[in-house]
Design a protein around this motif. Structure first.
Motif, PDB file in Angstrom:
ATOM      1  N   MET A   1       0.810  -1.200   0.000  1.00  0.00           N
ATOM      2  CA  MET A   1       0.000   0.000   0.000  1.00  0.00           C
ATOM      3  C   MET A   1       0.850   1.259   0.000  1.00  0.00           C
ATOM      4  O   MET A   1       0.522   2.262  -0.570  1.00  0.00           O
ATOM      5  CB  MET A   1      -0.909   0.017   1.210  1.00  0.00           C
ATOM      6  N   GLU A   2       2.014   1.150   0.659  1.00  0.00           N
ATOM      7  CA  GLU A   2       2.905   2.299   0.717  1.00  0.00           C
ATOM      8  C   GLU A   2       3.610   2.548  -0.601  1.00  0.00           C
ATOM      9  O   GLU A   2       4.383   3.455  -0.738  1.00  0.00           O
ATOM     10  CB  GLU A   2       3.943   2.112   1.838  1.00  0.00           C
ATOM     11  N   HIS A   3       3.295   1.723  -1.602  1.00  0.00           N
ATOM     12  CA  HIS A   3       4.041   1.832  -2.851  1.00  0.00           C
ATOM     13  C   HIS A   3       3.426   2.771  -3.861  1.00  0.00           C
ATOM     14  O   HIS A   3       4.106   3.255  -4.730  1.00  0.00           O
ATOM     15  CB  HIS A   3       4.201   0.450  -3.482  1.00  0.00           C
ATOM     16  N   ALA A   4       2.124   3.060  -3.734  1.00  0.00           N
ATOM     17  CA  ALA A   4       1.454   3.864  -4.748  1.00  0.00           C
ATOM     18  C   ALA A   4       2.097   5.227  -4.955  1.00  0.00           C
ATOM     19  O   ALA A   4       2.444   5.566  -6.087  1.00  0.00           O
ATOM     20  CB  ALA A   4      -0.019   4.000  -4.400  1.00  0.00           C
TER      21      ALA A   4
ATOM     22  N   VAL B   1      12.415   0.709  -3.306  1.00  0.00           N
ATOM     23  CA  VAL B   1      11.103   0.062  -3.287  1.00  0.00           C
ATOM     24  C   VAL B   1      11.027  -1.020  -4.357  1.00  0.00           C
ATOM     25  O   VAL B   1      10.536  -2.102  -4.122  1.00  0.00           O
ATOM     26  CB  VAL B   1       9.977   1.123  -3.479  1.00  0.00           C
ATOM     27  N   GLN B   2      11.576  -0.724  -5.526  1.00  0.00           N
ATOM     28  CA  GLN B   2      11.526  -1.721  -6.601  1.00  0.00           C
ATOM     29  C   GLN B   2      12.264  -2.998  -6.221  1.00  0.00           C
ATOM     30  O   GLN B   2      11.921  -4.065  -6.678  1.00  0.00           O
ATOM     31  CB  GLN B   2      12.151  -1.135  -7.859  1.00  0.00           C
ATOM     32  N   GLN B   3      13.291  -2.826  -5.375  1.00  0.00           N
ATOM     33  CA  GLN B   3      14.077  -3.995  -4.980  1.00  0.00           C
ATOM     34  C   GLN B   3      13.379  -4.824  -3.908  1.00  0.00           C
ATOM     35  O   GLN B   3      13.694  -5.990  -3.737  1.00  0.00           O
ATOM     36  CB  GLN B   3      15.436  -3.551  -4.406  1.00  0.00           C
ATOM     37  N   VAL B   4      12.462  -4.197  -3.177  1.00  0.00           N
ATOM     38  CA  VAL B   4      11.886  -4.888  -2.018  1.00  0.00           C
ATOM     39  C   VAL B   4      10.964  -6.015  -2.468  1.00  0.00           C
ATOM     40  O   VAL B   4      10.034  -5.794  -3.225  1.00  0.00           O
ATOM     41  CB  VAL B   4      11.107  -3.890  -1.125  1.00  0.00           C
ATOM     42  N   PRO B   5      11.235  -7.223  -2.005  1.00  0.00           N
ATOM     43  CA  PRO B   5      10.352  -8.325  -2.366  1.00  0.00           C
ATOM     44  C   PRO B   5       9.157  -8.408  -1.409  1.00  0.00           C
ATOM     45  O   PRO B   5       9.195  -7.845  -0.304  1.00  0.00           O
ATOM     46  CB  PRO B   5      11.253  -9.547  -2.199  1.00  0.00           C
ATOM     47  N   TYR B   6       8.126  -9.080  -1.841  1.00  0.00           N
ATOM     48  CA  TYR B   6       6.983  -9.357  -0.972  1.00  0.00           C
ATOM     49  C   TYR B   6       7.395 -10.514  -0.061  1.00  0.00           C
ATOM     50  O   TYR B   6       7.723 -11.611  -0.539  1.00  0.00           O
ATOM     51  CB  TYR B   6       5.776  -9.742  -1.831  1.00  0.00           C
TER      52      TYR B   6
ATOM     53  N   ALA C   1       0.173  -5.572  -6.753  1.00  0.00           N
ATOM     54  CA  ALA C   1       0.710  -5.856  -8.078  1.00  0.00           C
ATOM     55  C   ALA C   1       2.077  -5.222  -8.305  1.00  0.00           C
ATOM     56  O   ALA C   1       2.777  -5.574  -9.237  1.00  0.00           O
ATOM     57  CB  ALA C   1      -0.265  -5.392  -9.149  1.00  0.00           C
ATOM     58  N   SER C   2       2.475  -4.261  -7.439  1.00  0.00           N
ATOM     59  CA  SER C   2       3.770  -3.622  -7.629  1.00  0.00           C
ATOM     60  C   SER C   2       4.927  -4.531  -7.206  1.00  0.00           C
ATOM     61  O   SER C   2       6.074  -4.232  -7.490  1.00  0.00           O
ATOM     62  CB  SER C   2       3.825  -2.310  -6.860  1.00  0.00           C
ATOM     63  N   PHE C   3       4.629  -5.618  -6.527  1.00  0.00           N
ATOM     64  CA  PHE C   3       5.704  -6.542  -6.134  1.00  0.00           C
ATOM     65  C   PHE C   3       5.991  -7.507  -7.277  1.00  0.00           C
ATOM     66  O   PHE C   3       5.070  -8.107  -7.832  1.00  0.00           O
ATOM     67  CB  PHE C   3       5.302  -7.334  -4.889  1.00  0.00           C
ATOM     68  N   THR C   4       7.260  -7.617  -7.589  1.00  0.00           N
ATOM     69  CA  THR C   4       7.619  -8.538  -8.666  1.00  0.00           C
ATOM     70  C   THR C   4       8.404  -9.733  -8.137  1.00  0.00           C
ATOM     71  O   THR C   4       8.658 -10.677  -8.863  1.00  0.00           O
ATOM     72  CB  THR C   4       8.472  -7.820  -9.739  1.00  0.00           C
TER      73      THR C   4
ATOM     74  N   ARG D   1      -0.905 -11.508  -5.361  1.00  0.00           N
ATOM     75  CA  ARG D   1       0.095 -10.712  -4.625  1.00  0.00           C
ATOM     76  C   ARG D   1       1.268 -10.273  -5.503  1.00  0.00           C
ATOM     77  O   ARG D   1       1.813  -9.198  -5.310  1.00  0.00           O
ATOM     78  CB  ARG D   1       0.697 -11.529  -3.454  1.00  0.00           C
ATOM     79  N   ILE D   2       1.674 -11.159  -6.402  1.00  0.00           N
ATOM     80  CA  ILE D   2       2.902 -10.913  -7.171  1.00  0.00           C
ATOM     81  C   ILE D   2       2.558 -10.722  -8.645  1.00  0.00           C
ATOM     82  O   ILE D   2       1.853 -11.560  -9.242  1.00  0.00           O
ATOM     83  CB  ILE D   2       3.891 -12.119  -7.045  1.00  0.00           C
ATOM     84  N   ALA D   3       3.078  -9.633  -9.202  1.00  0.00           N
ATOM     85  CA  ALA D   3       2.869  -9.393 -10.633  1.00  0.00           C
ATOM     86  C   ALA D   3       3.800 -10.311 -11.420  1.00  0.00           C
ATOM     87  O   ALA D   3       5.008 -10.348 -11.151  1.00  0.00           O
ATOM     88  CB  ALA D   3       3.178  -7.937 -10.957  1.00  0.00           C
ATOM     89  N   VAL D   4       3.237 -11.075 -12.338  1.00  0.00           N
ATOM     90  CA  VAL D   4       4.107 -11.991 -13.102  1.00  0.00           C
ATOM     91  C   VAL D   4       4.179 -11.571 -14.566  1.00  0.00           C
ATOM     92  O   VAL D   4       3.388 -10.794 -15.037  1.00  0.00           O
ATOM     93  CB  VAL D   4       3.615 -13.463 -13.007  1.00  0.00           C
TER      94      VAL D   4
END
Ligand SMILES: CC(C)(COP(=O)(O)OP(=O)(O)OC[C@H]1O[C@@H](n2cnc3c(N)ncnc32)[C@H](O)[C@@H]1O)[C@@H](O)C(=O)NCCC(=O)NCCS
Ligand SMILES: Nc1ncnc2c1ncn2[C@@H]1O[C@H](COP(=O)(O)OP(=O)(O)OP(=O)(O)O)[C@@H](O)[C@H]1O
Length: 253
Positions: free
Chosen positions: A1-4, A26-31, A152-155, A250-253
């Motif tokens: 949520m903090e990613h928007a 943030v882009q590096q942070v995994p779920y 969806a921002s988590f890859t 949870r994870i964008a693929v």
């Protein structure tokens, strides 16, 4: 949520340096998801499948095995402390710990089990934290909670198998989510029997009545702490199907 908001910064043509730094971190942070549950509920099966889907896998049990093993990953200070408390005959010829012998001593009383946990769990916790940081995990500002929308921002996803979730509270701050794998007792017993039984399982079987309530209480605590519970009461393909749906939400693929 903090990613928007940080994604919005990403759209700016010339982001201020500090904002760019935030964006890249943030882009590096995994779920990060912790997988817990009681004995033979299906934690390892769930983690193996999530790993197949692409998640990085960290296992508390595997770390525990490495620390007491014969390879260079073993922890001599921990092994020495265990020998001091449980007797030097828990040491095998190759310098590793004889796990059956240690289990016989350490699971002989609640006090002995506490001693084992006090010696070993802080070391396991430190190793998990190190692996989490190496995988890019960072402290999550909010405590784990049920997501209200897809992330969806988590890859990337990091899965930590933590049977004794309640014994490592300091790690909770790294988790976006806690998954509890749940299975009926009769099924767990049947599945446990099929598998080669460990000394802990044998101990639980021998001291069934004394352990039953403690195990059940621990399972309730894990269910209570979980943000998502997955029922593993049917086939493995069905467990995989539940996990696949969870993963894709949870994870964008
Ligand atoms: C005493 C040991 C060497 C016995 O090894 P053994 O190979 O016989 O059993 P194994 O490690 O496969 O454990 C079997 C099952 O019991 C569970 N278990 C292990 N220790 C405990 C414990 N203190 N309380 C509850 N469950 C436990 C494990 O998660 C696993 O599901 C081993 O169980 C051990 O080192 N236990 C303490 C480590 C620990 O606390 N691990 C969890 C960290 S979250
Ligand atoms: N849905 C299922 N159908 C059939 N067998 C299963 C199912 N889920 C798990 N099993 C089997 O049950 C056994 C226990 O599962 P698993 O090792 O995944 O549980 P665990 O919670 O990791 O166990 P432990 O607490 O000992 O670490 C394994 O042999 C596994 O293959």
């Amino acid at each position: 949520m903090e990613h928007a908001p940080q994604q919005e910064h990403h759209q700016a043509p010339h982001p201020a340096p500090h904002k760019a730094a935030i964006k890249s971190s943030v882009q590096q942070v995994p779920y990060v998801v912790f997988v817990t549950g009681t004995l033979a509920s299906g934690k390892s099966s769930a983690c193996a499948y999530l790993q197949q889907l692409g998640a990085t896998y960290i296992s508390a049990d595997a770390i525990s095995h490495e620390l007491l093993g014969a390879t260079c990953a073993r922890d001599d200070a921990l092994i020495a402390a265990l020998c001091r408390h449980f007797g030097s005959d828990i040491l095998a010829q190759d310098g590793s710990i004889n796990r059956t012998q240690l289990a016989t001593r350490a699971f002989s009383s609640a006090q002995a089990q506490t001693t084992l946990e006090q010696l070993q769990i802080p070391v396991i916790q430190a190793h998990i934290e190190k692996k989490l940081l190496a995988a890019g995990a960072r402290i999550v500002p909010a405590a784990p909670s049920t997501p209200t929308r897809t992330n969806a921002s988590f890859t990337r996803c990091v899965v930590v198998e933590l049977p004794l979730l309640e014994k490592v509270p300091a790690l909770r701050r790294y988790a976006h989510e806690i998954l509890c794998i749940v299975a009926p007792t009769a099924l767990r017993a049947a599945r446990g029997r099929i598998r080669a039984s460990s000394a802990f399982d044998a101990h639980v079987t021998v001291h069934q009545s004394a352990h039953q309530y403690a195990q059940q209480a621990a399972e309730f605590m894990r269910i209570h702490a979980a943000t998502t519970c997955i029922l593993n009461a049917a086939s493995l393909p069905l467990l995989h199907k539940h996990l696949l749906m969870w993963y894709h939400s949870r994870i964008a693929v």
